[in-house]
Design a protein around this motif. Structure first.
Motif, PDB file in Angstrom:
ATOM      1  N   LEU A 108       0.817  -1.216   0.000  1.00 58.05           N
ATOM      2  CA  LEU A 108       0.000   0.000   0.000  1.00 58.05           C
ATOM      3  C   LEU A 108       0.848   1.262   0.000  1.00 58.05           C
ATOM      4  O   LEU A 108       0.308   2.370   0.018  1.00 58.05           O
ATOM      5  N   ILE A 109       2.170   1.080  -0.025  1.00 56.85           N
ATOM      6  CA  ILE A 109       3.092   2.214  -0.005  1.00 56.85           C
ATOM      7  C   ILE A 109       3.735   2.349  -1.374  1.00 56.85           C
ATOM      8  O   ILE A 109       4.356   1.410  -1.875  1.00 56.85           O
ATOM      9  N   GLU A 110       3.577   3.494  -1.993  1.00 55.30           N
ATOM     10  CA  GLU A 110       4.211   3.767  -3.277  1.00 55.30           C
ATOM     11  C   GLU A 110       5.559   4.434  -3.045  1.00 55.30           C
ATOM     12  O   GLU A 110       5.665   5.424  -2.329  1.00 55.30           O
ATOM     13  N   SER A 111       6.583   3.859  -3.664  1.00 55.16           N
ATOM     14  CA  SER A 111       7.931   4.384  -3.501  1.00 55.16           C
ATOM     15  C   SER A 111       8.666   4.304  -4.831  1.00 55.16           C
ATOM     16  O   SER A 111       8.543   3.312  -5.557  1.00 55.16           O
ATOM     17  N   THR A 112       9.406   5.357  -5.142  1.00 55.26           N
ATOM     18  CA  THR A 112      10.168   5.366  -6.396  1.00 55.26           C
ATOM     19  C   THR A 112      11.440   4.529  -6.287  1.00 55.26           C
ATOM     20  O   THR A 112      12.007   4.131  -7.299  1.00 55.26           O
ATOM     21  N   ASN A 113      11.891   4.249  -5.096  1.00 55.13           N
ATOM     22  CA  ASN A 113      13.111   3.472  -4.902  1.00 55.13           C
ATOM     23  C   ASN A 113      12.898   2.425  -3.808  1.00 55.13           C
ATOM     24  O   ASN A 113      13.415   2.545  -2.693  1.00 55.13           O
ATOM     25  N   PRO A 114      12.076   1.377  -4.090  1.00 52.70           N
ATOM     26  CA  PRO A 114      11.802   0.377  -3.053  1.00 52.70           C
ATOM     27  C   PRO A 114      13.048  -0.416  -2.696  1.00 52.70           C
ATOM     28  O   PRO A 114      13.888  -0.701  -3.538  1.00 52.70           O
ATOM     29  N   SER A 115      13.159  -0.740  -1.447  1.00 51.97           N
ATOM     30  CA  SER A 115      14.307  -1.500  -0.950  1.00 51.97           C
ATOM     31  C   SER A 115      13.860  -2.909  -0.579  1.00 51.97           C
ATOM     32  O   SER A 115      12.953  -3.091   0.249  1.00 51.97           O
ATOM     33  N   SER A 116      14.495  -3.908  -1.212  1.00 47.37           N
ATOM     34  CA  SER A 116      14.152  -5.291  -0.896  1.00 47.37           C
ATOM     35  C   SER A 116      14.574  -5.647   0.527  1.00 47.37           C
ATOM     36  O   SER A 116      13.957  -6.497   1.174  1.00 47.37           O
ATOM     37  N   TYR A 117      15.617  -4.998   1.036  1.00 51.43           N
ATOM     38  CA  TYR A 117      16.067  -5.263   2.401  1.00 51.43           C
ATOM     39  C   TYR A 117      15.000  -4.843   3.412  1.00 51.43           C
ATOM     40  O   TYR A 117      14.691  -5.582   4.353  1.00 51.43           O
ATOM     41  N   ILE A 118      14.439  -3.647   3.207  1.00 50.25           N
ATOM     42  CA  ILE A 118      13.390  -3.173   4.121  1.00 50.25           C
ATOM     43  C   ILE A 118      12.148  -4.046   3.999  1.00 50.25           C
ATOM     44  O   ILE A 118      11.534  -4.432   4.995  1.00 50.25           O
ATOM     45  N   PHE A 119      11.768  -4.377   2.748  1.00 51.79           N
ATOM     46  CA  PHE A 119      10.560  -5.179   2.535  1.00 51.79           C
ATOM     47  C   PHE A 119      10.683  -6.553   3.194  1.00 51.79           C
ATOM     48  O   PHE A 119       9.821  -6.963   3.978  1.00 51.79           O
ATOM     49  N   VAL A 120      11.763  -7.269   2.882  1.00 54.72           N
ATOM     50  CA  VAL A 120      11.920  -8.625   3.424  1.00 54.72           C
ATOM     51  C   VAL A 120      12.106  -8.576   4.943  1.00 54.72           C
ATOM     52  O   VAL A 120      11.550  -9.408   5.668  1.00 54.72           O
ATOM     53  N   GLY A 121      12.872  -7.617   5.426  1.00 54.99           N
ATOM     54  CA  GLY A 121      13.066  -7.504   6.860  1.00 54.99           C
ATOM     55  C   GLY A 121      11.763  -7.227   7.590  1.00 54.99           C
ATOM     56  O   GLY A 121      11.473  -7.841   8.628  1.00 54.99           O
ATOM     57  N   TYR A 122      10.951  -6.300   7.036  1.00 58.90           N
ATOM     58  CA  TYR A 122       9.671  -5.977   7.671  1.00 58.90           C
ATOM     59  C   TYR A 122       8.740  -7.187   7.688  1.00 58.90           C
ATOM     60  O   TYR A 122       8.152  -7.529   8.724  1.00 58.90           O
ATOM     61  N   GLU A 123       8.604  -7.866   6.549  1.00 57.53           N
ATOM     62  CA  GLU A 123       7.696  -9.020   6.470  1.00 57.53           C
ATOM     63  C   GLU A 123       8.153 -10.155   7.387  1.00 57.53           C
ATOM     64  O   GLU A 123       7.332 -10.835   8.010  1.00 57.53           O
ATOM     65  N   THR A 124       9.461 -10.360   7.484  1.00 56.75           N
ATOM     66  CA  THR A 124       9.972 -11.430   8.344  1.00 56.75           C
ATOM     67  C   THR A 124       9.730 -11.119   9.816  1.00 56.75           C
ATOM     68  O   THR A 124       9.289 -11.994  10.587  1.00 56.75           O
TER      69      THR A 124
ATOM     70  N   PRO B 157      14.538 -16.383  -0.257  1.00 57.15           N
ATOM     71  CA  PRO B 157      14.686 -17.714   0.349  1.00 57.15           C
ATOM     72  C   PRO B 157      15.304 -17.673   1.747  1.00 57.15           C
ATOM     73  O   PRO B 157      15.029 -18.548   2.576  1.00 57.15           O
ATOM     74  N   THR B 158      16.124 -16.649   2.023  1.00 59.69           N
ATOM     75  CA  THR B 158      16.680 -16.523   3.376  1.00 59.69           C
ATOM     76  C   THR B 158      15.564 -16.327   4.396  1.00 59.69           C
ATOM     77  O   THR B 158      15.582 -16.928   5.486  1.00 59.69           O
ATOM     78  N   ALA B 159      14.586 -15.493   4.040  1.00 56.35           N
ATOM     79  CA  ALA B 159      13.439 -15.285   4.942  1.00 56.35           C
ATOM     80  C   ALA B 159      12.654 -16.570   5.146  1.00 56.35           C
ATOM     81  O   ALA B 159      12.211 -16.877   6.264  1.00 56.35           O
ATOM     82  N   ILE B 160      12.502 -17.364   4.077  1.00 58.07           N
ATOM     83  CA  ILE B 160      11.764 -18.618   4.197  1.00 58.07           C
ATOM     84  C   ILE B 160      12.545 -19.636   5.030  1.00 58.07           C
ATOM     85  O   ILE B 160      11.963 -20.437   5.781  1.00 58.07           O
ATOM     86  N   ILE B 161      13.876 -19.625   4.915  1.00 62.79           N
ATOM     87  CA  ILE B 161      14.694 -20.507   5.762  1.00 62.79           C
ATOM     88  C   ILE B 161      14.526 -20.126   7.230  1.00 62.79           C
ATOM     89  O   ILE B 161      14.397 -20.994   8.111  1.00 62.79           O
ATOM     90  N   ILE B 162      14.511 -18.819   7.517  1.00 66.08           N
ATOM     91  CA  ILE B 162      14.269 -18.363   8.894  1.00 66.08           C
ATOM     92  C   ILE B 162      12.897 -18.824   9.366  1.00 66.08           C
ATOM     93  O   ILE B 162      12.725 -19.275  10.512  1.00 66.08           O
ATOM     94  N   GLN B 163      11.919 -18.712   8.489  1.00 63.43           N
ATOM     95  CA  GLN B 163      10.571 -19.163   8.840  1.00 63.43           C
ATOM     96  C   GLN B 163      10.572 -20.646   9.205  1.00 63.43           C
ATOM     97  O   GLN B 163       9.981 -21.053  10.211  1.00 63.43           O
TER      98      GLN B 163
END
Length: 561
Positions: free
Chosen positions: A213-229, A276-282
């Protein structure tokens, strides 16, 4: 007055008489010990004949039995008014209300009915009203209505913040993200405050949707995966602590769904290895709670089992070959160690053993070529089959049979082209492991011995017949067709003689019957396939040999009375 009432009245009177008799005896004793009475000779007091103890105990026992008999179980009729009007009605119409709020934001934006700040303010005021009223309802023990209102308030907060950021561009992505995280934290607090699973599910769904729901011109996969995990870890811990089954399953599914949706629209994103790192942690966290808790164990076992497949799919799809190999080896070692440490807890060690077998199965498919894969799967399946019977694990039996069947199919579709080759070795491994499987069932399960020998013997006959046929055709590949079919018929006759001899030696009737069946099969082959293509001298040789073997076999089966 009925019989039971009379007995009850008599028992009450008996108790009263016993009490009065005790009081009277106490008074008489006091009178006898008094100074006035000491100088007089007193006639002995004639006491009433006591009631025999057997009668008293019998009456008491009958009374206890009558009182101990429970009344007939009465099932109360369902209160459909409560179910429909108090439980489901608010749940349905809060959803309708939220849809109306979304359309209201859209309509107000399209037609310019209200100022942007006014629209957002109305959204936040509506949410605040929902939260306030819902909080009051929960305190007044109206849980269903209160949960619906509190959940609706959280949902409207998320939608209002989304509109303020994406539709009206009133705040930037960082501010919107911070606000959304605050709303999710509020949902978590309300969940723990009122122990409401409905609130938790609303919060977790909204939490996983926040990055989209957040629009960003420069999305960061680190922030996204870290937040979801981190969000998954928080809600999984909450589910285990409060024993919320649906929240546990929802947290597991939503993390995988969010990462899959993200990867589907940006497969070349930088830092894709984080997924996959996030899924391994899961998987590691799911395994930890499976080993350290006892809540809804069947669901936890199924979730960990599913996570093995899902995790390997992510790892195989994104990681490089060396990383995949190291991951699988680490998984095999981990589950081997855990199986040893938890060997006293059968309901857990069974699942650990199954997951370890899956890791080994994936390792074989990844590391070895197809040429050797069939033999390895046969050996793995047989070893797992023996361990499953020894430790009485039904799930391991099923998985080991599945692995063995895959290995068998791979051997069947890989024909023998040369007599001395690895294909021949694979066939020998199949025959030996199959016999070992029959032996394992014979040793550990005495109830199905006869059935096992019958079915196993027939299947072994089929496999051995295919092996003998392929090996004979490979050995005679340089000969003419009539010579090939001649040698094949001799090979089948030899196999029949071996089965009959084995049956006589071990007194195993099934082997003798199979041998005769092979003789009949050889005769059918000679009549239908060989006669038109072989010369008269070979016909004579084959029929003489087959006839002699048949006569000898019939003599073996002959028994004197």
């Amino acid at each position: 007055m009925d019989q039971e009432s009379k007995i009850d009245a008599l028992e009450e009177k008996l108790k009263v008489l016993e009490q009065e008799l005790s009081l009277l005896q106490a008074k008489v004793k006091n009178i006898e010990e008094s100074p006035v009475e000491a100088g007089f000779r007193k006639a002995p007091i004639k006491q009433a004949a006591p009631i025999p103890p057997s009668d008293i105990s019998g009456r008491q026992e009958s009374f206890i039995k009558r009182k101990a008999i429970p009344e007939p179980f009465k099932t109360e009729p369902r209160d459909w008014e409560k179910i429909l009007l108090q439980t489901w009605l608010p749940r349905i119409f809060i959803f309708v209300f939220i849809v109306g709020v979304v359309w209201g934001f859209k309509a107000a934006s399209d037609y310019g009915w209200l100022n942007d700040w006014v629209k957002i303010s109305l959204g936040y005021l509506t949410s605040a009203a929902f939260l306030f009223i819902g909080y009051k309802q929960m305190n007044h023990k109206r849980e269903v209505l209160g949960q619906v209102l509190l959940g609706g308030g959280i949902a409207v907060l998320i939608l209002a913040t989304f509109a303020m950021h994406s539709l009206y561009s009133m705040i930037g992505p960082i501010s919107a993200f911070i606000l959304q995280v605050i709303w999710i934290i509020g949902g978590v607090w309300l969940t723990t405050r009122f122990s409401s699973q409905a609130l938790a599910i609303i919060s977790v769904v909204g939490g996983f949707l926040v990055p989209f729901l957040i629009e960003s011109t420069n999305p960061s996969s680190y922030i996204f995966v870290g937040y979801e995990t981190v969000l998954f870890l928080v809600f999984l811990f909450l589910a285990i602590r409060l024993r919320f089954l649906y929240l546990y399953v929802a947290s597991f599914l939503l993390l995988n769904g969010a990462l899959l949706f993200y990867y589907a629209f940006s497969p070349e994103v930088e830092g894709s290895y984080l997924l996959p790192t996030a899924i391994i942690i899961q998987h590691a966290v799911l395994l930890y709670f499976f080993l350290t808790t006892e809540h809804f164990m069947k669901i936890q076992a199924g979730t960990v089992f599913s996570s093995v497949f899902i995790t390997y799919t992510w790892v195989y799809g994104i990681f490089q070959d060396l990383s995949i190999t190291l991951y699988l080896l680490f998984g095999i070692a981990t589950y081997a160690v855990l199986s040893f440490l938890w060997k006293q807890q059968k309901h857990k060690v069974d699942q650990l053993a199954i997951n370890g077998l899956l890791f080994m199965f994936f390792f074989f498919f990844h590391f070895f070529s197809d040429e050797y894969l069939g033999a390895l799967l046969l050996l793995q399946g047989m070893g797992a089959f023996y361990a499953a019977f020894k430790y009485k694990s039904l799930a391991s039996k099923v998985l080991s049979v599945f692995i063995f069947l895959i290995g068998t199919m791979m051997v069947l579709v890989d024909p023998i082209m040369e007599p001395v080759s690895f294909e021949s070795v694979q066939w020998l491994i199949l025959l030996v492991t199959f016999v070992l499987g029959i032996w394992v069932v014979w040793q550990f399960n005495q109830d199905v011995r006869k059935r096992t020998l019958t079915i196993g013997g027939l299947l072994f006959t089929f496999f051995s017949l295919v092996f003998v046929t392929q090996l004979t055709m490979a050995m005679t590949s340089d000969l003419a067709y009539e010579n090939q079919t001649l040698w094949l018929s001799f090979a089948w006759m030899t196999q029949a003689v071996v089965f009959i001899g084995l049956g006589i030696w071990k007194r195993f009737n099934l082997a003798k019957y199979i041998g005769v069946g092979l003789l009949v099969l050889t005769l059918v082959k000679l009549i239908l396939l060989d006669l038109p293509f072989i010369s008269i001298q070979f016909k004579a040789i084959l029929f003489i040999a087959l006839g002699l073997i048949g006569l000898i076999a019939s003599r073996v089966f002959y028994k004197k009375k």
